[in-house]
Design an enzyme around this catalytic site. Sequence first.
Site, PDB file in Angstrom:
ATOM      1  CG  PHE A  10      -1.956  -0.941   1.374  1.00  0.00           C
ATOM      2  CD1 PHE A  10      -3.215  -0.681   0.860  1.00  0.00           C
ATOM      3  CD2 PHE A  10      -1.741  -2.152   2.024  1.00  0.00           C
ATOM      4  CE1 PHE A  10      -4.250  -1.603   0.981  1.00  0.00           C
ATOM      5  CE2 PHE A  10      -2.764  -3.082   2.160  1.00  0.00           C
ATOM      6  CZ  PHE A  10      -4.028  -2.809   1.633  1.00  0.00           C
ATOM      7  CG  ASP A  11       0.958   5.880  -1.653  1.00  0.00           C
ATOM      8  OD1 ASP A  11       2.131   6.154  -1.384  1.00  0.00           O
ATOM      9  OD2 ASP A  11       0.052   6.725  -1.744  1.00  0.00           O
ATOM     10  CG  LEU A  12       1.023   6.464   4.837  1.00  0.00           C
ATOM     11  CD1 LEU A  12       0.208   5.419   5.580  1.00  0.00           C
ATOM     12  CD2 LEU A  12       2.263   6.845   5.645  1.00  0.00           C
TER      13      LEU A  12
END
Length: 220
Positions: A10-12
């Site tokens: 996941f990107d944040l």
Amino acid sequence: MTNKIDTILFDLDGTLINTIDLIVASFEHTLEEYFPGKYERNDIPSFIGPPLSETFERMNPDHVDEMIDVYRKFNHANHDSLVTEYEGVKETLDKLQEQGYAMAVVTTKKRDTALKGLQLMGMEEYFPVVVSLDEVTRYKPDPEPLMLALEQLNKSPEQAVMVGDSEHDILAGKNTGTLSAGVSWSIKGKEFLETFDPDVMLEKMTDLLDYMESLEKQSV
């Protein structure tokens, strides 16, 4: 499909946690100091995605470090008041964790700020691996950060999906050999992300559960 997809990267910012107001305010504060009156709010989405060093290098190569310092001071001071949750994210992470998916965060933020966001939202428990700007020499869309996360999880690209709100996330997935999922709540807009041809577009984070289930059925 020969490989079971059991890993999610996941990107944040703008994906797991809603930092958009914070990021926009931090850019507005910094740009108003260095370029008074030059930029408007609707200019800011185009600056989001790459590390600050790259963005500010293009704007003013003589003052990159100063601008980063101004941005980060404002960002840290206002972090907890401006960062909010996205609906369905914790519910989705809970279910993915229950189902045994390996998960990691891959972000272009510095590690301390990334961890600050995860802690604020109570999400640290889901992510044994966090790859930040501090751990890599190249960043998304280069495959290095995704490969580092996969190595630490003991997984291969063919087992993974990269989820993010930026073209850098979609392209990083393609460059690494993972599947890619865009999120429709991207500040850059769903239509923009779709031009980079993600494997799936999530309208809400809980859609990821359905997508992973569909991949599970394909691998049987």
